[in-house]
Design an enzyme around this catalytic site. Structure first.
Site: not given
Ligand code: UDP
Ligand code: MG
Length: 162
Positions: A20, A60, A123, A126, A137
């Site tokens: 990211k 997303y 974080n 992805h 994706e």
């Molecule tokens: N995210 C956030 N706040 C939250 C949960 C998720 O900003 O409380 C963001 C975070 O960057 C995450 C992305 O949304 O990587 C997608 O969420 P997902 O639950 O799919 O997590 P991932 O698959 O990336 O671990």
């Molecule tokens: Mg995810």
């Protein structure tokens, strides 16, 4: 025990991994690519792009009801993203292990988020969360012709295929 070529081919998977804008800006591209390479996965597509907000919303779409959706899409479209496809046996699930938990505070040390990130909103990486998502994706981010199929000389050493 040597693995049969057909069994090996049947287990091969591809997953979508993206660094990211925070990971790119922090100079973590080589560190992250290195972890997937060293593990033994094969890079089959890679490009640096700034996605539009509409594109980020598509990526997303599963999260559109979540309160952080708008900010997340603004962020993903705020700068360059390194989009990649990695191939290997079990790469979808194990790629997520290399990445660590969504919240870096809960990611184990040794994982990418555990070692390199602090808060959930930044974080850095992805990874597709399952076979269906991986397929969708990869199709969203890449044209079929951008996926490069090739044999790596290391495969026989990584998989023990005869
Ligand atoms: N995210 C956030 N706040 C939250 C949960 C998720 O900003 O409380 C963001 C975070 O960057 C995450 C992305 O949304 O990587 C997608 O969420 P997902 O639950 O799919 O997590 P991932 O698959 O990336 O671990
Ligand atoms: Mg995810």
């Amino acid at each position: 025990m040597l693995q049969d070529q057909e069994a090996h081919a049947a287990e091969m998977e591809r997953t979508f991994i993206a660094i990211k804008p925070d990971g790119v800006q922090r100079g973590l591209i080589s560190e992250i690519v290195n972890r997937f390479e060293r593990k033994g996965y094969k890079l089959v597509a890679i490009k640096l792009i700034v996605p539009s907000k509409e594109f980020a919303q598509k990526h997303y779409h599963d999260l559109k009801e979540r309160p952080f959706f708008n900010g997340l899409c603004d962020f993903l479209s705020s700068g360059p993203v390194l989009a990649m496809v990695w191939e290997g046996e079990g790469v979808i699930k194990y790629g997520r292990k290399l990445i660590g938990a969504t919240d870096p505070q809960k990611s184990e040390p040794g994982t990418i988020r555990g070692d390199l990130a602090v808060v959930v909103g930044r974080n850095i990486i992805h990874g597709s969360d399952g076979p269906e998502t991986a397929k969708d994706e990869i199709a969203l981010w890449f044209e079929p012709k951008e996926l490069v199929s090739y044999t790596s000389n290391e495969e026989k050493w990584i998989y023990g295929v005869n």
